[in-house]
Structures are given as structure tokens and as C-alpha cells.
Design a protein around this motif. Structure first.
Motif, PDB file in Angstrom:
ATOM      1  N   SER A 119       0.828  -1.203   0.000  1.00 30.33           N
ATOM      2  CA  SER A 119       0.000   0.000   0.000  1.00 30.33           C
ATOM      3  C   SER A 119       0.866   1.258   0.000  1.00 30.33           C
ATOM      4  O   SER A 119       1.880   1.336   0.702  1.00 30.33           O
ATOM      5  CB  SER A 119      -0.904   0.031   1.234  1.00 30.33           C
ATOM      6  N   ARG A 120       0.456   2.247  -0.775  1.00 27.18           N
ATOM      7  CA  ARG A 120       1.154   3.532  -0.793  1.00 27.18           C
ATOM      8  C   ARG A 120       0.633   4.482   0.285  1.00 27.18           C
ATOM      9  O   ARG A 120       1.210   5.555   0.494  1.00 27.18           O
ATOM     10  CB  ARG A 120       0.985   4.198  -2.160  1.00 27.18           C
ATOM     11  N   VAL A 121      -0.457   4.118   0.948  1.00 24.93           N
ATOM     12  CA  VAL A 121      -1.085   5.044   1.896  1.00 24.93           C
ATOM     13  C   VAL A 121      -0.130   5.499   2.994  1.00 24.93           C
ATOM     14  O   VAL A 121       0.005   6.711   3.246  1.00 24.93           O
ATOM     15  CB  VAL A 121      -2.361   4.421   2.502  1.00 24.93           C
ATOM     16  N   PRO A 122       0.559   4.599   3.724  1.00 24.76           N
ATOM     17  CA  PRO A 122       1.368   5.053   4.856  1.00 24.76           C
ATOM     18  C   PRO A 122       2.391   6.129   4.510  1.00 24.76           C
ATOM     19  O   PRO A 122       2.636   7.038   5.315  1.00 24.76           O
ATOM     20  CB  PRO A 122       2.050   3.767   5.328  1.00 24.76           C
ATOM     21  N   SER A 123       2.981   6.066   3.329  1.00 27.98           N
ATOM     22  CA  SER A 123       4.025   7.029   2.971  1.00 27.98           C
ATOM     23  C   SER A 123       3.465   8.360   2.473  1.00 27.98           C
ATOM     24  O   SER A 123       4.231   9.281   2.186  1.00 27.98           O
ATOM     25  CB  SER A 123       4.956   6.434   1.910  1.00 27.98           C
ATOM     26  N   HIS A 124       2.140   8.465   2.384  1.00 29.58           N
ATOM     27  CA  HIS A 124       1.529   9.700   1.892  1.00 29.58           C
ATOM     28  C   HIS A 124       0.584  10.328   2.924  1.00 29.58           C
ATOM     29  O   HIS A 124      -0.261  11.148   2.571  1.00 29.58           O
ATOM     30  CB  HIS A 124       0.762   9.424   0.596  1.00 29.58           C
ATOM     31  N   LEU A 125       0.766   9.955   4.194  1.00 30.52           N
ATOM     32  CA  LEU A 125      -0.099  10.484   5.242  1.00 30.52           C
ATOM     33  C   LEU A 125       0.512  11.715   5.903  1.00 30.52           C
ATOM     34  O   LEU A 125       1.720  11.815   6.085  1.00 30.52           O
ATOM     35  CB  LEU A 125      -0.338   9.412   6.315  1.00 30.52           C
ATOM     36  N   LEU A 126      -0.353  12.629   6.287  1.00 29.00           N
ATOM     37  CA  LEU A 126       0.011  13.794   7.088  1.00 29.00           C
ATOM     38  C   LEU A 126      -0.784  13.707   8.389  1.00 29.00           C
ATOM     39  O   LEU A 126      -2.015  13.599   8.364  1.00 29.00           O
ATOM     40  CB  LEU A 126      -0.344  15.090   6.351  1.00 29.00           C
ATOM     41  N   PHE A 127      -0.091  13.754   9.531  1.00 28.37           N
ATOM     42  CA  PHE A 127      -0.739  13.579  10.828  1.00 28.37           C
ATOM     43  C   PHE A 127      -0.906  14.911  11.550  1.00 28.37           C
ATOM     44  O   PHE A 127      -0.059  15.805  11.444  1.00 28.37           O
ATOM     45  CB  PHE A 127       0.083  12.644  11.707  1.00 28.37           C
ATOM     46  N   ALA A 128      -1.997  15.013  12.318  1.00 31.17           N
ATOM     47  CA  ALA A 128      -2.166  16.147  13.219  1.00 31.17           C
ATOM     48  C   ALA A 128      -1.071  16.091  14.283  1.00 31.17           C
ATOM     49  O   ALA A 128      -0.487  15.035  14.539  1.00 31.17           O
ATOM     50  CB  ALA A 128      -3.545  16.095  13.871  1.00 31.17           C
ATOM     51  N   ASP A 129      -0.797  17.229  14.910  1.00 31.74           N
ATOM     52  CA  ASP A 129       0.276  17.286  15.905  1.00 31.74           C
ATOM     53  C   ASP A 129       0.085  16.277  17.030  1.00 31.74           C
ATOM     54  O   ASP A 129       1.060  15.727  17.559  1.00 31.74           O
ATOM     55  CB  ASP A 129       0.368  18.702  16.490  1.00 31.74           C
ATOM     56  N   ASP A 130      -1.182  16.030  17.415  1.00 27.39           N
ATOM     57  CA  ASP A 130      -1.444  15.094  18.509  1.00 27.39           C
ATOM     58  C   ASP A 130      -1.788  13.683  18.008  1.00 27.39           C
ATOM     59  O   ASP A 130      -2.179  12.821  18.781  1.00 27.39           O
ATOM     60  CB  ASP A 130      -2.576  15.611  19.402  1.00 27.39           C
ATOM     61  N   TYR A 131      -1.661  13.486  16.710  1.00 28.93           N
ATOM     62  CA  TYR A 131      -1.931  12.185  16.079  1.00 28.93           C
ATOM     63  C   TYR A 131      -3.376  11.707  16.272  1.00 28.93           C
ATOM     64  O   TYR A 131      -3.663  10.521  16.174  1.00 28.93           O
ATOM     65  CB  TYR A 131      -0.952  11.115  16.579  1.00 28.93           C
TER      66      TYR A 131
END
Length: 240
Positions: A119-131
Motif C-alpha cells: 500500500s502507498r497510503v502510509p508514505s503519503h499520510l500527514l498527521f495532526a500534531d497530537d496524532y
């Protein structure tokens, strides 16, 4: 005639079903597509979102109509329709998984994602500061969801995608053979998928066998802007 209820996946809303819902209605089908809490036009706060809240939203939709229903879930929507089946097994004619998570009892979307090495999803995620939430990077979302959708449609999709709460991804499905296991399951696997890989899809529908497995020559979200192949398959499966 059964009502087809369309359940969208992460970051999307009921808007992603517009093309398919219109075409199904033109074929004489009764179709419902509604926003899950916190998605599309629903303004439920991200911190209040739970898998159970999503499921209860689908149950409310089931209860709003008479007669049997067909639940079609895309992506994360597969987890939602699976859990909804536990509560309304007597109302559901079939569960249709469109490049969707098909969990076993005790599995979460996070558990399944961790098994998907392609899956390509994990490498294209942006997380909020508190996850507490996360988003697909709008600059690279085409590589994950929309490779075959064209630049104009890509721009439209980017403008509609929303952050997703992390909590529901970690919540585990609670399924039984007596309820969930008693309903016909159909899996529609997408051969050019980079979000939920064909390999993981095959693993899921092998471990939780389906009455039918149908291959679509499509990426993860092709149906959003070109539902012709999906429409054709659904009309064959469920004539109006």
C-alpha cells in the motif's frame, strides 16, 4: 426490490457516489448514499468520531427504508458494513466489498493496513500534531487514489477530501458467524489499486470467503468519476 445503500470510505463523503448513484437510479434501482459522521456535509467533530458512530449511522439508514437492503462499502466502509451486519443481519440481502476492508472478528482497519506491504497510503499520510487525525497529502493523493481520473477530476476530489479521525481505525470489529457470517458476501477487487493492494484484498477474501469475487480493471477510486464498469457488474448481480 432491495435498496442499495452505499457506504463511503476514509477522507471521502457521500459525494463520491454521485455518478454511480445517479446511474443506478436511472436503471430503476432504489439507492441511498449518506455522509458518515464527520464526513461530507456532516459536521460532527473529529474527536467525537467512533466506529460505532459510523455503524449506527448506517443502521439508521437501514431502518429508514422498508424491505431488504444491499450494503456496498468502499475501502474503510467495508469495516463499517461488516459491523452493521451484526446488528441487522435479518435486513441485509448481501454485503458488497469494493476494494474494501473485510475484517475477521477482532481485527481493526489499522491491523489490516499493517499487513499491506504494497500500500502507498502510509508514505503519503500527514498527521495532526497530537496524532488524533490524519490526512492524505493533497500533493500526492493522485498516486494513492486517483491515478486514472484525469487532472480536472483530481482537482475536484482534492477540494473535497477531509481529515480522518484516528480512533475508528483502531477499533476492532466484533463479528459472529450467526449474524455477519450468515449473509452473502461479494468482493469486488480492484486490480490497479495502490491504497488497498490486490494482494491484501486477496488475503482478506481468502480468509473470509465470499460467494463471488469479481475483478475490476480499476484503481482505488476510479468509480468516483467513471462508474461504468462497476455499474455494469452491479446491474448483473442485482437486476432492478
Amino acid at each position: 426490490m432491495s435498496t442499495i445503500i452505499l457506504v463511503h470510505g476514509s477522507w471521502h463523503g457521500a459525494w463520491c457516489w454521485s455518478d454511480l448513484a445517479r446511474r443506478l437510479a436511472e436503471k430503476g434501482h432504489s439507492v441511498l448514499a449518506r455522509d458518515l459522521p464527520g464526513h461530507g456535509e456532516d459536521k460532527t467533530a473529529l474527536q467525537l468520531l467512533t466506529l460505532e458512530g459510523y455503524v449506527q449511522s448506517v443502521i439508521a439508514t437501514i431502518d429508514s427504508v422498508k424491505g431488504p437492503v444491499i450494503l456496498l462499502g468502499h475501502s474503510f466502509g467495508g469495516l463499517v458494513i461488516s459491523q452493521a451486519a451484526e446488528y441487522r443481519a435479518n435486513r441485509i440481502q448481501a454485503l458488497v466489498y469494493l476494494s474494501a476492508y473485510l475484517p475477521r472478528n477482532g481485527e481493526s482497519a489499522s491491523d489490516l493496513t499493517m499487513q499491506d506491504k504494497d500500500s502507498r497510503v502510509p508514505s503519503h499520510l500527514l498527521f495532526a500534531d497530537d496524532y488524533s487525525s490524519f490526512h492524505i497529502n493533497p500533493e500526492t493523493v493522485e498516486k494513492v487514489f486517483y491515478e486514472d481520473c484525469g487532472p480536472e477530476n483530481l482537482m475536484l476530489a482534492k477540494s473535497r477530501l477531509q481529515p480522518e479521525a484516528m480512533g475508528p481505525f483502531r477499533e476492532k470489529a466484533r463479528l459472529t458467524d450467526a449474524n455477519f457470517g450468515s449473509i452473502e458476501r461479494i468482493y469486488m477487487t480492484t486490480l490497479y489499486d495502490h491504497a488497498i493492494s490486490p494482494e491484501l484484498q486477496k488475503k482478506m477474501y481468502t480468509l473470509t470467503p465470499c460467494e463471488q469475487v469479481i475483478s475490476l480493471r480499476a484503481a482505488h477510486c476510479t468509480f468516483v468519476f467513471d462508474s461504468e464498469e462497476l455499474l455494469s457488474r452491479l446491474v448483473q448481480l442485482f437486476p432492478a
